[in-house]
Design a protein around this motif. Sequence first.
Motif, short mmCIF file in Angstrom:
data_model
loop_
_atom_site.label_atom_id
_atom_site.label_comp_id
_atom_site.label_asym_id
_atom_site.label_seq_id
_atom_site.Cartn_x
_atom_site.Cartn_y
_atom_site.Cartn_z
N ALA A 150 0.84 -1.20 0.00
CA ALA A 150 0.00 0.00 0.00
C ALA A 150 0.88 1.25 0.00
CB ALA A 150 -0.93 -0.01 1.21
N TYR A 151 1.92 1.25 0.81
CA TYR A 151 2.84 2.39 0.86
C TYR A 151 3.49 2.62 -0.50
CZ TYR A 151 6.90 5.23 1.99
OH TYR A 151 7.85 6.22 1.99
N GLU A 152 3.95 1.54 -1.10
CA GLU A 152 4.59 1.65 -2.42
C GLU A 152 3.60 2.21 -3.45
OE1 GLU A 152 6.85 -1.26 -5.63
OE2 GLU A 152 6.41 -2.03 -3.63
N GLY A 153 2.37 1.72 -3.42
CA GLY A 153 1.36 2.20 -4.36
C GLY A 153 0.99 3.65 -4.14
N SER B 82 -13.98 -14.48 -3.26
CA SER B 82 -13.77 -13.64 -4.42
C SER B 82 -12.96 -12.43 -3.98
CB SER B 82 -15.13 -13.22 -4.98
OG SER B 82 -14.98 -12.44 -6.14
N ALA B 83 -11.86 -12.20 -4.68
CA ALA B 83 -11.00 -11.05 -4.38
C ALA B 83 -11.01 -10.11 -5.57
CB ALA B 83 -9.56 -11.51 -4.11
N VAL B 84 -10.99 -8.82 -5.28
CA VAL B 84 -10.89 -7.85 -6.36
C VAL B 84 -9.64 -8.16 -7.16
CG1 VAL B 84 -9.64 -6.14 -4.97
CG2 VAL B 84 -11.01 -5.40 -6.92
N ASP B 85 -9.73 -8.05 -8.47
CA ASP B 85 -8.56 -8.26 -9.32
C ASP B 85 -7.73 -6.97 -9.31
OD1 ASP B 85 -6.70 -8.46 -11.39
OD2 ASP B 85 -8.08 -9.48 -12.74
N PRO B 86 -6.58 -6.99 -8.62
CA PRO B 86 -5.78 -5.76 -8.49
C PRO B 86 -5.37 -5.17 -9.83
CG PRO B 86 -5.02 -7.41 -6.95
CD PRO B 86 -5.99 -8.09 -7.88
N GLN B 87 -5.18 -6.00 -10.83
CA GLN B 87 -4.76 -5.47 -12.13
C GLN B 87 -5.89 -4.67 -12.77
OE1 GLN B 87 -3.29 -9.23 -13.61
NE2 GLN B 87 -1.20 -8.60 -13.17
N ASP C 35 1.86 -1.26 -12.13
CA ASP C 35 1.70 -2.59 -12.71
C ASP C 35 2.37 -3.69 -11.89
OD1 ASP C 35 0.23 -1.44 -14.72
OD2 ASP C 35 1.81 -1.60 -16.25
N SER C 36 3.61 -3.45 -11.46
CA SER C 36 4.32 -4.49 -10.70
C SER C 36 3.68 -4.72 -9.34
CB SER C 36 5.80 -4.15 -10.55
OG SER C 36 5.96 -2.97 -9.78
N ALA D 265 0.43 -4.33 -8.70
CA ALA D 265 -0.80 -5.07 -8.98
C ALA D 265 -0.50 -6.55 -9.23
CB ALA D 265 -1.52 -4.46 -10.17
N THR D 266 0.58 -6.81 -9.93
CA THR D 266 0.96 -8.20 -10.19
C THR D 266 1.29 -8.91 -8.88
OG1 THR D 266 1.78 -7.66 -12.40
CG2 THR D 266 2.63 -9.68 -11.38
N GLU D 267 2.03 -8.25 -8.00
CA GLU D 267 2.38 -8.84 -6.71
C GLU D 267 1.14 -9.13 -5.87
OE1 GLU D 267 4.64 -10.30 -3.54
OE2 GLU D 267 5.29 -9.85 -5.58
N VAL D 268 0.21 -8.19 -5.81
CA VAL D 268 -1.01 -8.39 -5.02
C VAL D 268 -1.84 -9.52 -5.64
CG1 VAL D 268 -3.14 -7.34 -4.18
CG2 VAL D 268 -1.02 -6.03 -4.15
N THR D 269 -1.93 -9.56 -6.96
CA THR D 269 -2.67 -10.63 -7.64
C THR D 269 -2.09 -11.99 -7.28
OG1 THR D 269 -3.26 -9.18 -9.49
CG2 THR D 269 -3.37 -11.57 -9.88
N GLU D 270 -0.78 -12.12 -7.36
CA GLU D 270 -0.14 -13.40 -7.02
C GLU D 270 -0.42 -13.79 -5.58
OE1 GLU D 270 3.94 -12.68 -8.04
OE2 GLU D 270 3.55 -12.91 -10.20
#
Length: 138
Positions: free
Chosen positions: A63-66, A94-99, A111-112, A114-119
């Motif tokens: 969150a801080y990074e974002g 069901s989780a929100v799709d961060p991407q 983008d990176s 969102a990818t990390e949170v998605t994973e």
Amino acid sequence: MNYTIQTAVTGEFDDIVDTTIAALEDEGFGVLCDIDIQATLKEKLGEEFRQYRILGACNPPLAYEGLTEEIELGALLPCNVIVYETDDGDIVLSAVDPQQLVGIADNDALDSIATEVTERFERVLSAVGDEYESTSEA
């Protein structure tokens, strides 16, 4: 447009919620809010509703990074994970799709993250699916 990632399992609703919270914690997320929609609708409207919980999940470093990259990102936080009972008695996570979520910001620097949170969310769903009998994908 799909805006969530999800899975369906069978088991006791409250146990699955507890397992989901533990799996989120294992991935570095804290649950900042836990909204019991069934209880709220009963209390506020007198309406019956299926078991349904909204878990507001936050990973502070991500969150801080974002927020450092996009100050308005806070309007999209925390990331929601929902757990609800279907008409057939299955439990859907069901989780929100961060991407999809950060796509709204149109900022490539996110983008990176969102990818990390998605994973991480995919691992949460997988962990809960491994703990309980999975049904067909929701």
